[in-house]
Design a protein around this motif. Sequence first.
Motif, PDB file in Angstrom:
ATOM      1  N   PRO A 189     -11.969   1.487  -1.988  1.00 17.85           N
ATOM      2  CA  PRO A 189     -11.529  -0.300  -2.040  1.00 17.85           C
ATOM      3  C   PRO A 189     -11.568  -1.027   0.004  1.00 17.85           C
ATOM      4  CG  PRO A 189      -9.653   1.400  -1.383  1.00 17.85           C
ATOM      5  CD  PRO A 189     -10.603   1.913  -1.033  1.00 17.85           C
ATOM      6  N   LYS A 190     -11.686  -2.193  -0.912  1.00 17.04           N
ATOM      7  CA  LYS A 190     -12.255  -3.359   0.612  1.00 17.04           C
ATOM      8  C   LYS A 190     -10.592  -3.750   0.513  1.00 17.04           C
ATOM      9  CE  LYS A 190     -16.490  -3.089  -0.080  1.00 17.04           C
ATOM     10  NZ  LYS A 190     -16.867  -2.682   1.380  1.00 17.04           N
TER      11      LYS A 190
ATOM     12  N   ILE B  45      -8.233  -7.456   1.164  1.00 20.98           N
ATOM     13  CA  ILE B  45      -8.311  -7.392   0.420  1.00 20.98           C
ATOM     14  C   ILE B  45      -7.205  -9.140   0.251  1.00 20.98           C
ATOM     15  CG2 ILE B  45     -10.343  -7.839  -1.549  1.00 20.98           C
ATOM     16  CD1 ILE B  45      -7.893  -7.663  -3.120  1.00 20.98           C
TER      17      ILE B  45
ATOM     18  N   CYS C 297      -5.767  -1.212  -1.156  1.00 17.90           N
ATOM     19  CA  CYS C 297      -5.524  -0.624  -2.935  1.00 17.90           C
ATOM     20  C   CYS C 297      -6.328  -0.500  -4.158  1.00 17.90           C
ATOM     21  CB  CYS C 297      -4.199  -0.378  -2.059  1.00 17.90           C
ATOM     22  SG  CYS C 297      -2.817   0.672  -4.062  1.00 17.90           S
ATOM     23  N   HIS C 298      -6.999  -0.125  -5.110  1.00 20.44           N
ATOM     24  CA  HIS C 298      -7.226  -0.029  -5.889  1.00 20.44           C
ATOM     25  C   HIS C 298      -5.760  -0.394  -7.250  1.00 20.44           C
ATOM     26  CE1 HIS C 298     -11.376   0.721  -4.991  1.00 20.44           C
ATOM     27  NE2 HIS C 298     -11.069   1.526  -4.969  1.00 20.44           N
TER      28      HIS C 298
ATOM     29  N   GLU D  54      -4.574  -3.943  -6.661  1.00 18.96           N
ATOM     30  CA  GLU D  54      -5.626  -5.013  -7.150  1.00 18.96           C
ATOM     31  C   GLU D  54      -5.183  -4.753  -8.708  1.00 18.96           C
ATOM     32  OE1 GLU D  54     -10.079  -5.543  -6.074  1.00 18.96           O
ATOM     33  OE2 GLU D  54      -9.698  -3.235  -4.615  1.00 18.96           O
TER      34      GLU D  54
ATOM     35  N   ASN E  91       0.523  -1.340  -0.148  1.00 16.79           N
ATOM     36  CA  ASN E  91      -0.104  -0.245   0.300  1.00 16.79           C
ATOM     37  C   ASN E  91       0.663   1.900  -0.220  1.00 16.79           C
ATOM     38  OD1 ASN E  91      -1.306   1.946   1.184  1.00 16.79           O
ATOM     39  ND2 ASN E  91      -3.145   1.217   1.289  1.00 16.79           N
TER      40      ASN E  91
ATOM     41  N   TYR F 227      -2.876  -9.055   3.431  1.00 14.53           N
ATOM     42  CA  TYR F 227      -3.880  -7.901   2.730  1.00 14.53           C
ATOM     43  C   TYR F 227      -3.730  -7.050   2.774  1.00 14.53           C
ATOM     44  CZ  TYR F 227      -5.986 -12.670   5.722  1.00 14.53           C
ATOM     45  OH  TYR F 227      -6.681 -13.939   5.220  1.00 14.53           O
ATOM     46  N   CYS F 228      -4.381  -6.068   1.749  1.00 13.92           N
ATOM     47  CA  CYS F 228      -3.913  -5.007   1.525  1.00 13.92           C
ATOM     48  C   CYS F 228      -5.273  -4.692   1.168  1.00 13.92           C
ATOM     49  CB  CYS F 228      -3.264  -4.554   0.198  1.00 13.92           C
ATOM     50  SG  CYS F 228      -2.703  -3.359  -0.300  1.00 13.92           S
TER      51      CYS F 228
ATOM     52  N   VAL G 142      -4.854 -10.567  -0.971  1.00 16.38           N
ATOM     53  CA  VAL G 142      -3.615 -10.686  -2.739  1.00 16.38           C
ATOM     54  C   VAL G 142      -2.690 -11.523  -3.094  1.00 16.38           C
ATOM     55  CG1 VAL G 142      -4.245  -7.394  -2.838  1.00 16.38           C
ATOM     56  CG2 VAL G 142      -1.586  -8.932  -2.124  1.00 16.38           C
TER      57      VAL G 142
END
Length: 340
Positions: free
Chosen positions: A315-316, A318, A328-329, A332, A257, A325-326, A320
Amino acid sequence: MASVMGEKTNEVLVQVKELKKYFPITRGVFQRHVGDVKAVDGVSFNIHRGETLGLVGESGSGKTTVGRTMLRLYEPTAGEIWFEDRDLAKLSDSELRSTRQRMQIIFQDPYASLNPRMTVGGIVGEPLEVHRIARGKEKRERVQELLRLVGLNPYFVNRYPHEFSGGQRQRIGVARALALNPDLIVCDEPISSLDVSIQAQVVNLLEDLQDRMGLTYLFIAHDLSMVRHISDRVAVMYLGKIMELTDRDELYLNPLNPYTQSLMSAVPVPDPVVEEKRRRIILEGDIPSPSSPPTGCNFSTRCPAARDVCFEVDPKLIEVEEGHYCACHVVELEGKAEIG
């Protein structure tokens, strides 16, 4: 039941789901509700038995509010707080009272968190009386045992807080938190108000107690190097939301992120050659007010990698990569936010 002393397990002790804590803003004679300070806005994470989860972020990001809401010192606005098989958010006062024996907190300021009118024996022994576990001679012996455990003279029971240094006072706070043999301790920036020379002693004490008693910690702090030292996993918060959550070494070696990258770039490196070549990421602007967070991603107004979607869609968080977990669009879409 508790794990083998000092052994970390995959058993989830605490599960927080979409936790929110809003503080109402009121105005006028009739205290009309005009808005909310969104101190914690949809936070989710697990803490495994025997591990230390570090929680970091700028001042005002909601770290302390998460810890206090988990223990129901603040009433949650929404969400679930599962402690083993019980949702703390739905417990009555009497049910919560019995569960509270297993959850304790070490406060940030050892000067403000100890009652100056009570002796050390009274402070450390108060939980034993409140929960009717020990009185009289039995209580005194238990208090002396706890003082020994945290490295203090057991015969200090009749002294008052003002007779101790800051580090000693924090040890008294640790002894009080241990009085009821808890499973979970929320460490709310327990070293930030102490001298640097004392900080390491208190952290080493917490680690030793964790090994001996099988404790589980939520460790809230500003000092990123200290969080790396004590934590197994680290969650990064910004403006009421978790931006990234992963193993401590993975976070420091491979932050995804943009906000986490900027935080990590501020951690000093002891090697002068590496320090000279290190690239700093300086964020522009100030952290927005939690009473009126930005539309879309909370970090969009300061993010050097922001895209159009960042200003529109939240952003969720998720997964990655495995265990990483992060929210950030850009991550993604591209796998990692390359900035600078």
